[in-house]
Design an enzyme around this catalytic site. Structure first.
Site, PDB file in Angstrom:
ATOM      1  N   HIS A 170      17.007  23.970 -22.684  1.00  0.00           N
ATOM      2  CA  HIS A 170      16.535  25.356 -22.617  1.00  0.00           C
ATOM      3  C   HIS A 170      17.759  26.277 -22.554  1.00  0.00           C
ATOM      4  CE1 HIS A 170      14.730  29.048 -21.156  1.00  0.00           C
ATOM      5  NE2 HIS A 170      13.589  28.594 -21.634  1.00  0.00           N
ATOM      6  N   GLY A 173      11.747  36.366 -21.966  1.00  0.00           N
ATOM      7  CA  GLY A 173      11.580  37.168 -20.754  1.00  0.00           C
ATOM      8  C   GLY A 173      11.856  38.652 -20.962  1.00  0.00           C
ATOM      9  N   GLY A 223       6.676  31.150 -21.163  1.00  0.00           N
ATOM     10  CA  GLY A 223       7.257  31.312 -19.831  1.00  0.00           C
ATOM     11  C   GLY A 223       6.381  32.180 -18.951  1.00  0.00           C
ATOM     12  N   GLY A 224       6.708  33.471 -18.876  1.00  0.00           N
ATOM     13  CA  GLY A 224       6.032  34.401 -17.974  1.00  0.00           C
ATOM     14  C   GLY A 224       4.510  34.324 -17.994  1.00  0.00           C
ATOM     15  N   ASN A 227       6.098  26.920 -19.448  1.00  0.00           N
ATOM     16  CA  ASN A 227       7.378  26.650 -18.781  1.00  0.00           C
ATOM     17  C   ASN A 227       7.397  27.531 -17.536  1.00  0.00           C
ATOM     18  OD1 ASN A 227       9.989  26.401 -17.924  1.00  0.00           O
ATOM     19  ND2 ASN A 227      10.915  27.402 -19.714  1.00  0.00           N
ATOM     20  N   TRP A 228       7.132  26.904 -16.401  1.00  0.00           N
ATOM     21  CA  TRP A 228       7.000  27.693 -15.168  1.00  0.00           C
ATOM     22  C   TRP A 228       8.343  28.199 -14.649  1.00  0.00           C
ATOM     23  CZ3 TRP A 228       2.875  25.174 -11.410  1.00  0.00           C
ATOM     24  CH2 TRP A 228       1.646  25.116 -12.081  1.00  0.00           C
ATOM     25  N   LYS A 229       9.435  27.618 -15.144  1.00  0.00           N
ATOM     26  CA  LYS A 229      10.793  27.969 -14.663  1.00  0.00           C
ATOM     27  C   LYS A 229      10.879  27.764 -13.151  1.00  0.00           C
ATOM     28  CE  LYS A 229      11.354  30.840 -18.663  1.00  0.00           C
ATOM     29  NZ  LYS A 229      12.141  31.870 -19.326  1.00  0.00           N
ATOM     30  N   SER A 238       8.552  35.498 -25.049  1.00  0.00           N
ATOM     31  CA  SER A 238       7.596  36.598 -24.889  1.00  0.00           C
ATOM     32  C   SER A 238       6.263  36.365 -25.607  1.00  0.00           C
ATOM     33  CB  SER A 238       8.223  37.940 -25.307  1.00  0.00           C
ATOM     34  OG  SER A 238       9.330  38.245 -24.469  1.00  0.00           O
ATOM     35  N   GLU A 274      18.392  28.755 -20.820  1.00  0.00           N
ATOM     36  CA  GLU A 274      18.844  29.069 -19.462  1.00  0.00           C
ATOM     37  C   GLU A 274      19.713  27.949 -18.910  1.00  0.00           C
ATOM     38  OE1 GLU A 274      14.961  30.002 -17.913  1.00  0.00           O
ATOM     39  OE2 GLU A 274      14.930  31.799 -19.161  1.00  0.00           O
ATOM     40  N   GLU A 284      13.422  29.138 -29.587  1.00  0.00           N
ATOM     41  CA  GLU A 284      13.325  30.238 -28.633  1.00  0.00           C
ATOM     42  C   GLU A 284      14.525  31.177 -28.773  1.00  0.00           C
ATOM     43  OE1 GLU A 284      10.650  29.048 -25.089  1.00  0.00           O
ATOM     44  OE2 GLU A 284      12.698  28.491 -24.621  1.00  0.00           O
TER      45      GLU A 284
HETATM   46  P1  PGA Z   1       8.995  33.880 -21.829  1.00  0.00           P
HETATM   47  O1  PGA Z   1       9.868  32.519 -21.673  1.00  0.00           O
HETATM   48  O2  PGA Z   1       7.681  33.479 -22.409  1.00  0.00           O
HETATM   49  O3  PGA Z   1       8.879  34.398 -20.426  1.00  0.00           O
HETATM   50  O4  PGA Z   1       9.775  34.777 -22.723  1.00  0.00           O
HETATM   51  C1  PGA Z   1       9.815  31.513 -22.634  1.00  0.00           C
HETATM   52  C2  PGA Z   1      10.733  30.388 -22.256  1.00  0.00           C
HETATM   53  O5  PGA Z   1      11.829  30.653 -21.752  1.00  0.00           O
HETATM   54  O6  PGA Z   1      10.400  29.202 -22.450  1.00  0.00           O
END
Ligand code: PGA
Length: 250
Positions: A94, A172, A233-234, A9-11, A212, A96, A166
């Site tokens: 998601h 994050g 994500g990251g 997930n590149w966000k 994470s 967010e 999640e």
């Molecule tokens: P993260 O994000 O791996 O940076 O914690 C995961 C996500 O939000 O899908």
């Protein structure tokens, strides 16, 4: 046997130019695997990503979509636009988006149904806040999110969906859920699916863990019984992503 999946997930990261560069770096590193690999990229990066990945088994996902097909919805992207561009997956709900863009379980459900209608596979996210975890309401909350997301979804369509657990406190933050905590909730999700659709579908549907995930914890998480891979994500923006995809070799 459920096939494992690792989705990035590149966000809101990577310009179209950077997208092509990152894919050029990662593609050879994640090609020799029996895991389904997906890059979920910002809307503007979809077209160059599809182009950069042609002749490859890597899937492209969107990070969001609207539930209408066309019309006066300035700024939105429709499911048919995504499908026409070569997208196969779409992240829905998601945390967010729930937090910053007011996505409710009802909106998530509309998006899930619309995605399915256009043969996009929704990656449906659910997860609790730290406060909810401390209050001991995690499993009830997740159940509510899952029941809401799958409302009016037929069994044959439900089985094609992907669920991502999640925990918000792990996204994050570098504070990963322990594999036991992640397994407990993923098992709870499977039980919820079993109660709605029966055992056959519950055994087939894929449930990912996200929050994470990195090269240091992927193997332990992904070998839990009810965890079928990860939403990353990251670490999806770095060569580390390839290590996560190839977690069996870690
Ligand atoms: P993260 O994000 O791996 O940076 O914690 C995961 C996500 O939000 O899908």
């Amino acid at each position: 046997m459920r096939k494992k999946m690792v989705a990035g997930n590149w966000k809101m990261n990577m310009t179209p130019r950077e997208t092509v560069e990152l894919i050029r770096t990662l593609k050879p590193m994640v090609s020799d695997t029996d895991v389904d690999v997906v890059f979920c990229v910002p809307a503007i990066d979809i077209v160059p990503a599809v182009e950069a990945l042609k002749d490859s088994d890597i899937g492209i996902g969107a990070e969001n979509m609207f539930y209408e097909e066309k019309g006066a919805y300035t700024g939105e992207v429709s499911p048919n636009m995504l499908a026409d561009a070569g997208v196969s997956y779409v992240i829905v709900g998601h945390s967010e988006r729930r937090q910053y863009f007011n996505e409710t379980d009802e909106i998530v459900n509309k998006k899930v149904r619309k995605a399915i209608e256009h043969e996009l596979t929704p990656i449906i996210c659910c997860g609790e806040t730290l406060e909810q975890r401390e209050q001991g309401v995690t499993l009830d909350l997740i159940k509510k999110q899952i029941v809401g997301a799958f409302m009016h979804v037929s069994p044959e369509n439900a089985v094609k969906c992907i669920i991502a657990y999640e925990p918000i406190w792990a996204i994050g933050t570098g504070r990963v859920a322990s594999s036991a905590q992640a397994q407990e909730v993923c098992q709870g999700i499977r039980t919820t699916i079993r109660n709605i659709y029966g055992s056959v579908i519950a055994e087939q549907i894929r449930i990912l863990y996200g929050g994470s995930v990195n090269a240091g914890n992927a193997k332990e998480l992904f070998t839990e019984e009810d965890i079928d891979g990860g939403l990353v994500g990251g670490a999806s923006l770095k060569p580390e992503f390839a290590k996560i995809v190839n977690y069996k070799k870690l």
